[in-house]
Design an enzyme around this catalytic site. Structure first.
Site, PDB file in Angstrom:
ATOM      1  N   ASN A   9      -5.565  22.345  30.659  1.00  0.00           N
ATOM      2  CA  ASN A   9      -5.378  23.048  32.184  1.00  0.00           C
ATOM      3  C   ASN A   9      -4.995  24.358  31.666  1.00  0.00           C
ATOM      4  O   ASN A   9      -3.897  24.765  31.266  1.00  0.00           O
ATOM      5  CB  ASN A   9      -4.423  22.394  32.782  1.00  0.00           C
ATOM      6  CG  ASN A   9      -4.165  23.070  34.080  1.00  0.00           C
ATOM      7  OD1 ASN A   9      -4.618  24.202  34.552  1.00  0.00           O
ATOM      8  ND2 ASN A   9      -2.880  22.844  34.801  1.00  0.00           N
ATOM      9  N   TRP A  10      -6.071  25.105  31.844  1.00  0.00           N
ATOM     10  CA  TRP A  10      -5.787  26.823  31.652  1.00  0.00           C
ATOM     11  C   TRP A  10      -5.089  27.498  32.551  1.00  0.00           C
ATOM     12  O   TRP A  10      -4.768  28.608  32.386  1.00  0.00           O
ATOM     13  CB  TRP A  10      -7.235  27.416  31.164  1.00  0.00           C
ATOM     14  CG  TRP A  10      -7.799  27.228  29.984  1.00  0.00           C
ATOM     15  CD1 TRP A  10      -7.412  26.211  29.077  1.00  0.00           C
ATOM     16  CD2 TRP A  10      -9.095  27.909  29.221  1.00  0.00           C
ATOM     17  NE1 TRP A  10      -8.286  26.288  28.084  1.00  0.00           N
ATOM     18  CE2 TRP A  10      -9.174  27.404  28.140  1.00  0.00           C
ATOM     19  CE3 TRP A  10      -9.874  29.000  30.038  1.00  0.00           C
ATOM     20  CZ2 TRP A  10     -10.160  27.807  27.282  1.00  0.00           C
ATOM     21  CZ3 TRP A  10     -10.835  29.458  29.230  1.00  0.00           C
ATOM     22  CH2 TRP A  10     -11.018  29.014  27.485  1.00  0.00           C
ATOM     23  N   HIS A  95      -1.359  19.512  41.304  1.00  0.00           N
ATOM     24  CA  HIS A  95      -0.476  19.924  40.450  1.00  0.00           C
ATOM     25  C   HIS A  95       0.616  20.432  40.788  1.00  0.00           C
ATOM     26  O   HIS A  95       0.661  21.155  42.196  1.00  0.00           O
ATOM     27  CB  HIS A  95      -1.565  20.904  39.570  1.00  0.00           C
ATOM     28  CG  HIS A  95      -0.502  21.421  38.242  1.00  0.00           C
ATOM     29  ND1 HIS A  95       0.530  22.244  38.059  1.00  0.00           N
ATOM     30  CD2 HIS A  95      -0.817  21.041  37.026  1.00  0.00           C
ATOM     31  CE1 HIS A  95       1.030  22.328  36.989  1.00  0.00           C
ATOM     32  NE2 HIS A  95       0.258  21.734  36.230  1.00  0.00           N
ATOM     33  N   GLY A 171       5.978  23.937  30.639  1.00  0.00           N
ATOM     34  CA  GLY A 171       5.906  25.325  30.330  1.00  0.00           C
ATOM     35  C   GLY A 171       7.364  25.815  29.688  1.00  0.00           C
ATOM     36  O   GLY A 171       7.777  26.934  29.626  1.00  0.00           O
ATOM     37  N   GLY A 231      -1.265  22.462  28.909  1.00  0.00           N
ATOM     38  CA  GLY A 231      -1.253  23.694  29.755  1.00  0.00           C
ATOM     39  C   GLY A 231      -1.307  24.432  28.326  1.00  0.00           C
ATOM     40  O   GLY A 231      -2.568  24.822  27.946  1.00  0.00           O
ATOM     41  N   GLY A 232      -0.066  25.215  27.905  1.00  0.00           N
ATOM     42  CA  GLY A 232      -0.097  26.155  27.066  1.00  0.00           C
ATOM     43  C   GLY A 232      -0.923  26.140  25.777  1.00  0.00           C
ATOM     44  O   GLY A 232      -1.811  26.864  25.104  1.00  0.00           O
TER      45      GLY A 232
HETATM   46  P1  13P Z   1       2.361  22.873  29.345  1.00  0.00           P
HETATM   47  O1  13P Z   1       1.821  22.036  28.390  1.00  0.00           O
HETATM   48  O2  13P Z   1       2.126  24.410  29.217  1.00  0.00           O
HETATM   49  O3  13P Z   1       3.914  22.838  29.439  1.00  0.00           O
HETATM   50  O4  13P Z   1       1.769  22.849  31.017  1.00  0.00           O
HETATM   51  C1  13P Z   1       1.538  21.459  31.256  1.00  0.00           C
HETATM   52  C2  13P Z   1       0.914  21.483  32.639  1.00  0.00           C
HETATM   53  O5  13P Z   1       1.258  21.926  33.809  1.00  0.00           O
HETATM   54  C3  13P Z   1      -0.547  20.926  32.296  1.00  0.00           C
HETATM   55  O6  13P Z   1      -1.184  20.827  33.639  1.00  0.00           O
END
Ligand code: 13P
Length: 252
Positions: A9-10, A95, A171, A231-232
């Site tokens: 998920n960018w 989300h 995050g 995410g990251g």
């Molecule tokens: P992170 O991997 O950056 O913690 O984000 C998770 C997320 O919200 C994926 O949808």
């Protein structure tokens, strides 16, 4: 065991120059059905170009949200039909960042998921508790309430994916423990099996929240963890591919 789904998920990241990441991922993943399925959910502005880049590869491209209606006077919004037309095959629904910053309720998420399915997209429906809900011992009730509301009206025959993303792990670098993940994923599985029967066992349940190459092996091996929503670590091809490679090893 369900085929794993390794999904990135960018979020609100990514310019045309970052299509190189899409290219790098496409070049490294395998197309076999025994390998995990791979998906990148990119910003709407990159959907057409990312889909063209991924064309002919095993990489799937997805959107990050959609409106519950297919068209109309909704300035700035993007419909499921538009995402599908732009080359998406999945879309994230509900989300926590959409629930928090855009007031998306379970009812709205259910309508978005229905719209996604009607457009031939597979919705990835997100649930997760806040830090306060975790501390006060309400996690499973919260998850169950979100599932009940966000999956309202969904039929067993429809393909869908659930993502468990504890808000305090998104995050933050704070990862849920294997025990915490197993408890919620088992509970989600029970809910799905009870509601949808065999289809509930076939629906994939992803974990999301600070998933990275260092913790992927432990997390992806937990039973009822059918992949990750990343995410990251999905912004860099090397990190995303390291998680993918870990998942490949687990698929045997
Ligand atoms: P992170 O991997 O950056 O913690 O984000 C998770 C997320 O919200 C994926 O949808």
């Amino acid at each position: 065991m369900n085929r794993k789904l390794i999904a990135g998920n960018w979020k609100m990241n990514g310019l045309r120059a970052d299509l190189q990441t899409v290219r790098d991922v496409c070049a490294a993943i395998k197309g076999e059905k025994t390998a995990p399925e791979t998906l990148l959910c990119v910003p709407a502005t990159l959907l057409v170009a990312a889909s063209a880049t991924a064309d002919g590869s095993a990489l799937r491209i997805g959107g990050q949200t959609c409106h519950s209606r297919q068209s109309g006077a909704f300035t700035g919004d993007v419909s499921a039909q538009m995402l599908q037309d732009a080359g998406a095959s999945y879309v994230i629904a509900g989300h926590s960042e959409r629930r928090t910053f855009h007031g998306e309720t379970d009812e709205i998420v259910a309508a978005q998921a229905a719209s996604a399915i009607a457009s031939g997209l597979v919705p990835i429906i997100c649930v997760g508790e806040t830090p306060g809900e975790r501390t006060s011992g309400e996690t499973l009730q919260v998850i169950e309430r979100q599932l009940t509301g966000s999956l309202a009206g969904l039929e067993a025959a429809s393909a869908f994916v659930i993502a468990y993303e504890p808000l305090w792990a998104i995050g933050t670098g704070k990862v849920a423990t294997p025990e915490q993940i197993a408890e919620v994923h088992d509970h989600v599985r029970g809910f799905l099996a009870n509601r949808f029967g065999a289809a509930g066992n076939a629906a994939r349940i992803l974990y999301g929240g600070s998933l990275n190459p260092g913790n992927a092996a432990e997390i992806l091996a937990i039973s009822n963890v059918d992949g990750g929503l990343i995410g990251g670590a999905s912004l860099k091809a090397a990190d995303f591919l390291a998680i993918y490679t870990t998942a490949c090893a687990l698929e045997g």
